[in-house]
Write an enzyme that holds these catalytic residues in place. Structure first.
Site, PDB file in Angstrom:
ATOM      1  N   SER A 238       0.832  -1.208   0.000  1.00 19.74           N
ATOM      2  CA  SER A 238       0.000   0.000   0.000  1.00 19.74           C
ATOM      3  C   SER A 238       0.865   1.256   0.000  1.00 19.74           C
ATOM      4  CB  SER A 238      -0.889   0.003   1.254  1.00 19.74           C
ATOM      5  OG  SER A 238      -1.522   1.247   1.409  1.00 19.74           O
TER       6      SER A 238
ATOM      7  N   TYR B 140      -1.516  -0.623  10.663  1.00 21.07           N
ATOM      8  CA  TYR B 140      -1.780  -1.293   9.367  1.00 21.07           C
ATOM      9  C   TYR B 140      -0.629  -1.023   8.395  1.00 21.07           C
ATOM     10  CZ  TYR B 140      -3.141  -1.619   4.556  1.00 21.07           C
ATOM     11  OH  TYR B 140      -3.119  -1.882   3.218  1.00 21.07           O
TER      12      TYR B 140
ATOM     13  N   LYS C  88       2.453  -3.455   6.578  1.00 23.61           N
ATOM     14  CA  LYS C  88       2.748  -3.574   5.146  1.00 23.61           C
ATOM     15  C   LYS C  88       4.234  -3.277   4.890  1.00 23.61           C
ATOM     16  CE  LYS C  88      -1.139  -4.843   3.374  1.00 23.61           C
ATOM     17  NZ  LYS C  88      -1.257  -6.194   2.747  1.00 23.61           N
TER      18      LYS C  88
ATOM     19  N   ARG D  94     -10.225  14.047   9.701  1.00 26.59           N
ATOM     20  CA  ARG D  94     -10.024  12.731  10.353  1.00 26.59           C
ATOM     21  C   ARG D  94      -8.556  12.642  10.775  1.00 26.59           C
ATOM     22  NH1 ARG D  94     -11.217   7.446   6.752  1.00 26.59           N
ATOM     23  NH2 ARG D  94      -9.556   8.395   5.539  1.00 26.59           N
TER      24      ARG D  94
END
Ligand code: WQD
Length: 341
Positions: free
Chosen positions: A125, A149, A153, A292
């Site tokens: 990603s 996350y 990766k 966010r």
């Protein structure tokens, strides 16, 4: 081919592409974040080629089952999608993310080292970069992952690079996705996340079909043209074709390689809202709210290395992404396991 996470969003579309290109495919999934219905849909979309799909319910963490599968079949290569992939969830559940994502890759590499093939395409990603200083993003941009996350990766990429350094007969390509969206044009396969969608497009799809009241736009005060976040949205069918291109170029050089799969085009939230409204024929209710945590203003790829090395470029534009995403959601308002239209 062996495809892990084969019932997932990108995995299922990649299985269809491989099957229709003439490959025989064994797909595995534990259905932790996908539906068995997707397997039926892969066969349906692939038509006659669907007969070349064998599906096994299996958890890649189950080393014994994985070893048996690899010992029984002489696979040409493996595409490894199976992973937990929600950024927000990873912040709340880091242990589960490190356990699943790192150990699945380690178990798979151990099984491939023993049984073969030492030929792997890894689903990575662009989020391993975190906030970047330079746009567009090239493969050699610094890795500064900002959540569990994306750290998993980045760690998996380093594990694979070290395995290739230790044993020169491995061929490994890590593909760094930007923002996969859209659906198969048949309307039979698409993005169907469990629970409340974290990502923009599936949330928008659910607003359009009446499952969600309105879209919250996470901030319109970013230093971008219209103030909303900019990302590189790429059609999932382009992405599937990119995996087949990577597979067909796996022998170009031994060792480890990283390739971006993006369009090179930045699209804002507002632009996507407008394009999706045009696709579904209605204004989509939305409200601007606070930014966010962890979001960056803009991310989009430099896709030139993929063009040079894989002979692959994305070809589908935003309108096609929205048209296909809407067609899937319209025909599957409750997703794979929900009520039909
Ligand atoms: C896109 C834009 C949001 C939801 C993440 C992961 C990445 C990859 C893709 C796995 C941003 C805005 C979003 C909403 C909004 N996943 N947004 N309202 O954050 O770019 O990337 O998903 O590989 O690893 O980091 O994607 O779709 O969540 O956000 O305004 O309800 O949409 O602020 O600008 P993101 P996203």
């Amino acid at each position: 081919m062996l495809v892990t996470g084969a019932a997932g969003f990108i995995g299922s579309h990649t299985c269809v592409d491989l099957l229709t290109a003439g490959y025989r495919v064994v797909g595995v999934d534990n259905f932790a974040n996908s539906s068995p219905r997707a397997v039926e849909r892969i066969r349906e979309v692939a038509g006659e080629a669907g007969a070349n799909l064998e599906f096994v319910e299996l958890d890649v963490l189950d080393a014994v089952a994985l070893g048996k599968l690899l010992a029984a079949t002489p696979f040409e290569a493996v595409i490894h999608f199976a992973a937990r992939k929600a950024v927000g969830e990873s912040v709340a559940m880091p242990v589960e993310y490190y356990d699943t994502n790192l150990n699945a890759t380690l178990r798979l590499v151990e099984a491939l080292r023993e049984h073969g093939p030492r030929r792997l395409i890894f689903s990575s990603s662009c989020s391993i970069h975190g906030d970047v200083d330079v746009l567009p993003i090239r493969e050699d941009a610094p890795a500064r992952p900002t959540n569990p996350y994306s750290r998993t990766k980045w760690m998996c990429e380093q594990i694979l690079a070290d395995v290739c350094a230790a044993q020169p007969d491995w061929h490994v390509t890590a593909l760094r996705y930007f923002n996969p969206v859209g659906a198969h044009p048949s309307g039979l396969l698409g993005e169907d996340p469990r629970g409340i969608p974290n990502n923009l497009m599936p949330y928008l799809q659910q607003v359009a079909v009446g499952r969600r009241e309105y879209l919250s736009v996470f901030g319109d005060d970013y230093p971008t043209a219209d103030g909303t976040g900019v990302r590189d949205y790429i059609h999932v069918v382009d992405l599937a074709e990119g995996h087949r291109a990577a597979l067909e170029h796996l022998d170009d050089e031994a060792g480890y390689r990283v390739v971006n799969l993006g369009t090179g085009v930045g699209t804002s939230v507002q632009q996507l809202l407008t394009a999706f409204g045009a696709a579904c024929g209605r204004e989509l209710p939305h409200r601007v709210v606070a930014r966010r945590d962890g979001d960056v203003a803009a991310l989009y790829a430099d896709p030139s290395y993929a063009a040079e090395t894989l002979g692959w470029r994305a070809s589908r534009g935003l309108d096609e992404m929205c048209r296909d995403a809407w067609e899937f959601q319209r025909r599957n308002p409750g997703g794979y396991d929900g009520a039909a239209a």
